[in-house]
Enzyme design. Sequence first.
Site, PDB file in Angstrom:
ATOM      1  N   HIS A 278     -30.240   2.842  -2.570  1.00 46.57           N
ATOM      2  CA  HIS A 278     -30.711   1.949  -1.395  1.00 46.57           C
ATOM      3  C   HIS A 278     -32.139   2.341  -1.252  1.00 46.57           C
ATOM      4  O   HIS A 278     -32.982   3.023  -2.097  1.00 46.57           O
ATOM      5  CB  HIS A 278     -29.869   2.450  -0.249  1.00 46.57           C
ATOM      6  CG  HIS A 278     -28.555   1.941  -0.197  1.00 46.57           C
ATOM      7  ND1 HIS A 278     -27.643   2.141   0.778  1.00 46.57           N
ATOM      8  CD2 HIS A 278     -27.718   1.450  -1.156  1.00 46.57           C
ATOM      9  CE1 HIS A 278     -26.437   1.566   0.603  1.00 46.57           C
ATOM     10  NE2 HIS A 278     -26.442   1.114  -0.899  1.00 46.57           N
TER      11      HIS A 278
ATOM     12  N   GLU B 290     -34.090   3.559   1.127  1.00 46.45           N
ATOM     13  CA  GLU B 290     -34.424   4.930   1.383  1.00 46.45           C
ATOM     14  C   GLU B 290     -34.614   5.909   0.348  1.00 46.45           C
ATOM     15  O   GLU B 290     -35.308   6.759   0.379  1.00 46.45           O
ATOM     16  CB  GLU B 290     -33.585   5.540   2.773  1.00 46.45           C
ATOM     17  CG  GLU B 290     -33.578   4.765   4.012  1.00 46.45           C
ATOM     18  CD  GLU B 290     -32.411   3.602   3.647  1.00 46.45           C
ATOM     19  OE1 GLU B 290     -31.593   3.320   4.958  1.00 46.45           O
ATOM     20  OE2 GLU B 290     -31.900   3.011   2.744  1.00 46.45           O
TER      21      GLU B 290
ATOM     22  N   CYS C 153     -27.363   3.595   6.265  1.00 37.83           N
ATOM     23  CA  CYS C 153     -25.852   3.490   6.264  1.00 37.83           C
ATOM     24  C   CYS C 153     -25.366   5.025   6.407  1.00 37.83           C
ATOM     25  O   CYS C 153     -26.012   6.028   6.226  1.00 37.83           O
ATOM     26  CB  CYS C 153     -25.353   3.133   4.817  1.00 37.83           C
ATOM     27  SG  CYS C 153     -25.779   3.774   3.619  1.00 37.83           S
TER      28      CYS C 153
ATOM     29  N   CYS D 224     -27.278   7.217   3.384  1.00 40.07           N
ATOM     30  CA  CYS D 224     -28.694   7.305   3.661  1.00 40.07           C
ATOM     31  C   CYS D 224     -29.040   8.233   4.560  1.00 40.07           C
ATOM     32  O   CYS D 224     -30.051   8.957   4.524  1.00 40.07           O
ATOM     33  CB  CYS D 224     -29.202   6.098   3.531  1.00 40.07           C
ATOM     34  SG  CYS D 224     -29.194   5.007   1.935  1.00 40.07           S
TER      35      CYS D 224
ATOM     36  N   ALA E 205     -31.385 -34.489  -1.270  1.00 36.86           N
ATOM     37  CA  ALA E 205     -32.760 -35.195  -1.395  1.00 36.86           C
ATOM     38  C   ALA E 205     -32.561 -36.611  -0.964  1.00 36.86           C
ATOM     39  O   ALA E 205     -31.341 -37.048  -1.312  1.00 36.86           O
ATOM     40  CB  ALA E 205     -32.940 -35.073  -2.977  1.00 36.86           C
TER      41      ALA E 205
ATOM     42  N   ASP F  49     -21.956 -37.257 -11.174  1.00 37.47           N
ATOM     43  CA  ASP F  49     -23.321 -36.285 -11.835  1.00 37.47           C
ATOM     44  C   ASP F  49     -23.034 -35.348 -12.998  1.00 37.47           C
ATOM     45  O   ASP F  49     -23.459 -35.147 -13.673  1.00 37.47           O
ATOM     46  CB  ASP F  49     -24.069 -35.585 -10.793  1.00 37.47           C
ATOM     47  CG  ASP F  49     -24.583 -36.625  -9.880  1.00 37.47           C
ATOM     48  OD1 ASP F  49     -24.574 -37.661  -9.913  1.00 37.47           O
ATOM     49  OD2 ASP F  49     -24.959 -36.230  -8.568  1.00 37.47           O
TER      50      ASP F  49
ATOM     51  N   LEU G 145     -24.222 -27.025 -12.335  1.00 39.13           N
ATOM     52  CA  LEU G 145     -24.415 -25.853 -11.095  1.00 39.13           C
ATOM     53  C   LEU G 145     -24.965 -24.679 -11.394  1.00 39.13           C
ATOM     54  O   LEU G 145     -24.397 -23.526 -10.782  1.00 39.13           O
ATOM     55  CB  LEU G 145     -23.106 -25.913 -10.053  1.00 39.13           C
ATOM     56  CG  LEU G 145     -22.662 -27.317  -9.739  1.00 39.13           C
ATOM     57  CD1 LEU G 145     -21.209 -27.224  -8.948  1.00 39.13           C
ATOM     58  CD2 LEU G 145     -23.700 -27.978  -8.842  1.00 39.13           C
TER      59      LEU G 145
ATOM     60  N   GLY H  91     -22.198 -34.575  -1.751  1.00 37.74           N
ATOM     61  CA  GLY H  91     -22.589 -35.912  -1.485  1.00 37.74           C
ATOM     62  C   GLY H  91     -22.345 -36.190   0.130  1.00 37.74           C
ATOM     63  O   GLY H  91     -22.436 -35.211   0.775  1.00 37.74           O
TER      64      GLY H  91
ATOM     65  N   ARG I 284     -20.253 -37.689   1.993  1.00 40.84           N
ATOM     66  CA  ARG I 284     -19.280 -37.412   2.792  1.00 40.84           C
ATOM     67  C   ARG I 284     -18.866 -35.657   3.173  1.00 40.84           C
ATOM     68  O   ARG I 284     -18.586 -35.437   4.357  1.00 40.84           O
ATOM     69  CB  ARG I 284     -18.103 -37.518   1.916  1.00 40.84           C
ATOM     70  CG  ARG I 284     -16.743 -37.733   2.751  1.00 40.84           C
ATOM     71  CD  ARG I 284     -15.404 -38.284   1.828  1.00 40.84           C
ATOM     72  NE  ARG I 284     -14.321 -37.969   2.534  1.00 40.84           N
ATOM     73  CZ  ARG I 284     -13.218 -38.385   2.032  1.00 40.84           C
ATOM     74  NH1 ARG I 284     -13.050 -38.760   0.805  1.00 40.84           N
ATOM     75  NH2 ARG I 284     -11.883 -38.194   2.668  1.00 40.84           N
TER      76      ARG I 284
END
Length: 342
Positions: free
Chosen positions: A44, A46, A71, A80, A150, A195, A199, A278, A280
């Site tokens: 972490h 720290e 934490c 920590c 877009a 399309d 992804l 899309g 919808r």
Amino acid sequence: MQRCLQLALNGSGRTAPNPLVGAVLVRNGHVLAEGWHRALGGPHAEVECLRAFGEGTVPADAVLYVNLEPCAHTGRTPPCADLLIARGVKHVVVGCSDPNPLVAGKGIQRLRDAGVQVQVDLLRDACRWTNRRFITCFEQQRPYVVLKWARSLDGFLDDHGRTVRISSPATDVLVHRWRAEEQAILVGSGTVLNDDPALTVRHVHGASPLRVVLDRSARIPAEARVFDGSTRTLLFTGRSRSDVQADQCVIDTDTDPVKAVLAELHRRSVRSLLVEGGARLLAHFIAHGPWDEARVITGARPLGDGSPAPRLAHPAQRVLESGGDRISLHTNATHVHDTWSW
């Protein structure tokens, strides 16, 4: 604390489901050491900061700044708060408390019980904004939702379902950076059929998000790129399928699919969701919620006709020009802080 936030953002896209945290050790206005949480499972902030300082005694008048409460529980790493006490840190300034029930004030109290002077809520709003994904999951029991689309200069998404390039190559790089910053990305069956998107993250360095596909009617062919196994896919479907490479959640036709998606992602500790669907699917989020940010790319040329882009009542709070495109940020938050980065 501003420096803590700058450092924290270095871990963007690498620490989830953990938060973004930076730490700075200061004495008499001079920085002695600094560090940040670099990756999930790693030390972490720290710990990194005190490692950078070295094994010597921490001066009694030094102050450790950290943007999120240290934490107080053992997870992938030890607490920590205990480390700060053991290293003799006498003064800690905390940007905001941690909403995780395993921490939630316990780290601050443990420090105070050990005689450490603790100040809380320095630049609180900016610190909460930096960790808005992490905080939303604990306070609202769902992922932080970012909508993205877009639109052409005259307000259309596509040519009546036929894909049309709207954004510039420079903006495409930015979008892939956005993907790398979120844990999951959601599309509906219509987007996949039109399309065939992968992804994945390709134009920048970073991990690809979990692909989440909503297809209750099992319309998407098994050959679609979302099922290519290149990265993980979670399919929400009305019936189980044996012909695709994907984790599957079967949902009833009368179930609100968005609620089902958000509930399952929260169960999996997914802190953020980028929605690239899309018209919808986007309209469903806008009308029924929840959503937290909308990033709208407006291209440089008109289409003349096509599928109308969604409309938002929320005014843009940030605007960016990229490769001839105009990108606007809309948010449900009261304020957008300077820690927000593109």
